[in-house]
Enzyme design. Structure first.
Site, PDB file in Angstrom:
ATOM      1  N   ASP A   1       2.700  22.928 -10.367  1.00  0.00           N
ATOM      2  CA  ASP A   1       1.540  22.811  -9.481  1.00  0.00           C
ATOM      3  C   ASP A   1       0.309  22.466 -10.316  1.00  0.00           C
ATOM      4  O   ASP A   1      -0.220  23.312 -11.045  1.00  0.00           O
ATOM      5  CB  ASP A   1       1.331  24.128  -8.730  1.00  0.00           C
ATOM      6  CG  ASP A   1       0.229  24.006  -7.681  1.00  0.00           C
ATOM      7  OD1 ASP A   1      -0.526  22.996  -7.715  1.00  0.00           O
ATOM      8  OD2 ASP A   1       0.111  24.910  -6.839  1.00  0.00           O
TER       9      ASP A   1
ATOM     10  N   GLN B   1       3.402  18.035   1.450  1.00  0.00           N
ATOM     11  CA  GLN B   1       3.419  16.615   1.089  1.00  0.00           C
ATOM     12  C   GLN B   1       4.704  15.947   1.582  1.00  0.00           C
ATOM     13  O   GLN B   1       4.681  14.867   2.181  1.00  0.00           O
ATOM     14  CB  GLN B   1       3.308  16.469  -0.426  1.00  0.00           C
ATOM     15  CG  GLN B   1       3.381  15.023  -0.893  1.00  0.00           C
ATOM     16  CD  GLN B   1       3.164  14.899  -2.393  1.00  0.00           C
ATOM     17  OE1 GLN B   1       2.388  15.652  -2.972  1.00  0.00           O
ATOM     18  NE2 GLN B   1       3.832  13.972  -3.025  1.00  0.00           N
TER      19      GLN B   1
ATOM     20  N   ALA C   1       3.939   9.817  -2.123  1.00  0.00           N
ATOM     21  CA  ALA C   1       2.990   9.526  -3.214  1.00  0.00           C
ATOM     22  C   ALA C   1       2.772   8.027  -3.338  1.00  0.00           C
ATOM     23  O   ALA C   1       3.574   7.221  -2.847  1.00  0.00           O
ATOM     24  CB  ALA C   1       3.530  10.077  -4.524  1.00  0.00           C
ATOM     25  N   THR C   2       1.679   7.654  -3.985  1.00  0.00           N
ATOM     26  CA  THR C   2       1.401   6.236  -4.236  1.00  0.00           C
ATOM     27  C   THR C   2       0.987   6.049  -5.690  1.00  0.00           C
ATOM     28  O   THR C   2       0.438   6.959  -6.305  1.00  0.00           O
ATOM     29  CB  THR C   2       0.214   5.716  -3.370  1.00  0.00           C
ATOM     30  OG1 THR C   2      -0.927   6.523  -3.628  1.00  0.00           O
ATOM     31  CG2 THR C   2       0.529   5.747  -1.887  1.00  0.00           C
ATOM     32  N   ILE C   3       1.258   4.871  -6.213  1.00  0.00           N
ATOM     33  CA  ILE C   3       0.608   4.466  -7.457  1.00  0.00           C
ATOM     34  C   ILE C   3      -0.744   3.906  -7.020  1.00  0.00           C
ATOM     35  O   ILE C   3      -0.823   3.071  -6.117  1.00  0.00           O
ATOM     36  CB  ILE C   3       1.436   3.432  -8.270  1.00  0.00           C
ATOM     37  CG1 ILE C   3       0.697   3.011  -9.541  1.00  0.00           C
ATOM     38  CG2 ILE C   3       1.845   2.220  -7.454  1.00  0.00           C
ATOM     39  CD1 ILE C   3       1.548   2.175 -10.519  1.00  0.00           C
ATOM     40  N   SER C   4      -1.808   4.404  -7.620  1.00  0.00           N
ATOM     41  CA  SER C   4      -3.145   4.017  -7.174  1.00  0.00           C
ATOM     42  C   SER C   4      -3.421   2.547  -7.484  1.00  0.00           C
ATOM     43  O   SER C   4      -2.727   1.926  -8.297  1.00  0.00           O
ATOM     44  CB  SER C   4      -4.203   4.884  -7.863  1.00  0.00           C
ATOM     45  OG  SER C   4      -3.923   6.236  -7.666  1.00  0.00           O
TER      46      SER C   4
ATOM     47  N   HIS D   1       4.217  17.650  -9.186  1.00  0.00           N
ATOM     48  CA  HIS D   1       5.073  18.659  -8.559  1.00  0.00           C
ATOM     49  C   HIS D   1       6.364  18.115  -7.927  1.00  0.00           C
ATOM     50  O   HIS D   1       7.197  18.904  -7.485  1.00  0.00           O
ATOM     51  CB  HIS D   1       4.280  19.539  -7.569  1.00  0.00           C
ATOM     52  CG  HIS D   1       3.743  18.832  -6.359  1.00  0.00           C
ATOM     53  ND1 HIS D   1       3.099  19.503  -5.347  1.00  0.00           N
ATOM     54  CD2 HIS D   1       3.734  17.515  -6.004  1.00  0.00           C
ATOM     55  CE1 HIS D   1       2.724  18.650  -4.419  1.00  0.00           C
ATOM     56  NE2 HIS D   1       3.102  17.444  -4.793  1.00  0.00           N
TER      57      HIS D   1
ATOM     58  N   THR E   1      -1.887  19.064  -2.967  1.00  0.00           N
ATOM     59  CA  THR E   1      -1.478  20.009  -1.942  1.00  0.00           C
ATOM     60  C   THR E   1      -0.207  20.752  -2.347  1.00  0.00           C
ATOM     61  O   THR E   1       0.249  20.661  -3.485  1.00  0.00           O
ATOM     62  CB  THR E   1      -1.285  19.230  -0.606  1.00  0.00           C
ATOM     63  OG1 THR E   1      -1.005  20.152   0.424  1.00  0.00           O
ATOM     64  CG2 THR E   1      -0.170  18.208  -0.694  1.00  0.00           C
TER      65      THR E   1
ATOM     66  N   SER F   1       3.559   8.065 -11.045  1.00  0.00           N
ATOM     67  CA  SER F   1       4.348   7.054 -11.768  1.00  0.00           C
ATOM     68  C   SER F   1       4.256   7.193 -13.282  1.00  0.00           C
ATOM     69  O   SER F   1       5.074   6.628 -14.005  1.00  0.00           O
ATOM     70  CB  SER F   1       3.837   5.659 -11.386  1.00  0.00           C
ATOM     71  OG  SER F   1       2.512   5.485 -11.875  1.00  0.00           O
TER      72      SER F   1
END
Ligand code: SAH
Length: 232
Positions: free
Chosen positions: A147, A225, A61-64, A119, A220, A93
């Site tokens: 989900d 992931q 995952a990323t922090i946008s 998730h 997803t 986050s």
């Protein structure tokens, strides 16, 4: 142009985004100034807290990037008024939930509620800690592990829904959970992705508008992931 949007502090970053024309709504500006991005970063990327770029938060995952948060919040702002209910799908986050909470409800405005659904259990725990570190009362955001494609109907319907990961197609369950009127901001697509703004009017009629192209991590299955190795 990205250099113009970095800052030595969170406030400087947000003001630089405003100067660059990436942000103009005063309420969003204040909410983002009050939400210190450093509180939502992993130690390994802490030095990039005030750069306008996405950063890994682990688990694929990323922090946008902050400018994406600005676009999201500006699009949803008319529906993030005091007392509104908001859902953040793929809350990661927790940074978007914190901004939403600051927009919709303070101690004196009462009934607003933000739900973040994510998730990855470790991210859910971490985001709970992050919003408290950032000075918010824990009761102002409810983080749910689940989900997000199915939404969270028991706290809906929602004035505003933000989806922070790209869905292969529009999620009907999320559209169903929008209030009438209400608005959703959702990136849609796989190889190429576009943000779609979904509006439900007071009569329940749904319209869609494509806003711009983006590149988000996918909405997803959890095992896909964690095994993708693409983003961590
Ligand atoms: N707005 C968040 C974005 C995090 S990245 C931030 O800036 O911190 C997108 C998030 O969506 C990831 O945390 C990922 O774990 C989550 N995600 C992906 N698919 C999901 C699903 N089906 N249900 C819930 N969360 C999902």
């Amino acid at each position: 142009m990205a250099w113009t949007c970095s800052g030595k502090t969170n406030v400087e970053l947000v003001l630089n985004m405003a100067r660059a024309g990436l942000l103009s709504n005063t309420r969003v500006l204040e909410a983002m100034k009050a939400t210190d991005r450093a509180k939502y970063m992993r130690p390994a990327s802490a030095r990039y807290a005030y750069d306008d770029s996405p950063q890994s938060i682990g688990h694929g995952a990323t922090i946008s990037a902050p400018h994406m948060h600005a676009h999201t919040l500006e699009a949803l702002e008319p529906f993030l008024q005091p007392g509104a209910r908001a859902l953040d799908v793929g809350s990661g986050s927790g940074v978007v939930c914190a901004c939403m909470a600051r927009l919709i409800g303070g101690a004196d405005t009462g009934t607003g509620a933000v739900v973040g659904i994510e998730h990855v259990p470790e991210l859910v725990e971490w985001s709970r800690e992050n919003v408290v570190k950032d000075g918010l009362d824990a009761s102002r955001v409810t983080f749910i592990c689940g989900d997000g494609r199915k939404g969270y109907p028991s706290s809906g319907p929602y004035d505003a829904i933000h989806v922070g990961a790209a869905a292969p197609s529009l999620c009907d369950d999320l559209v169903d959970q929008l209030k009438a009127p209400g608005r959703m901001f959702i990136p849609v697509g796989t190889d190429t992705q576009e943000v779609v703004q979904v509006d439900k009017d007071a009569e329940g009629n749904v319209t869609k508008k494509t806003l711009f192209g983006v590149m988000y991590v996918p909405l997803t299955e959890l095992d896909k992931q964690l095994n993708s190795g693409r983003y961590s």
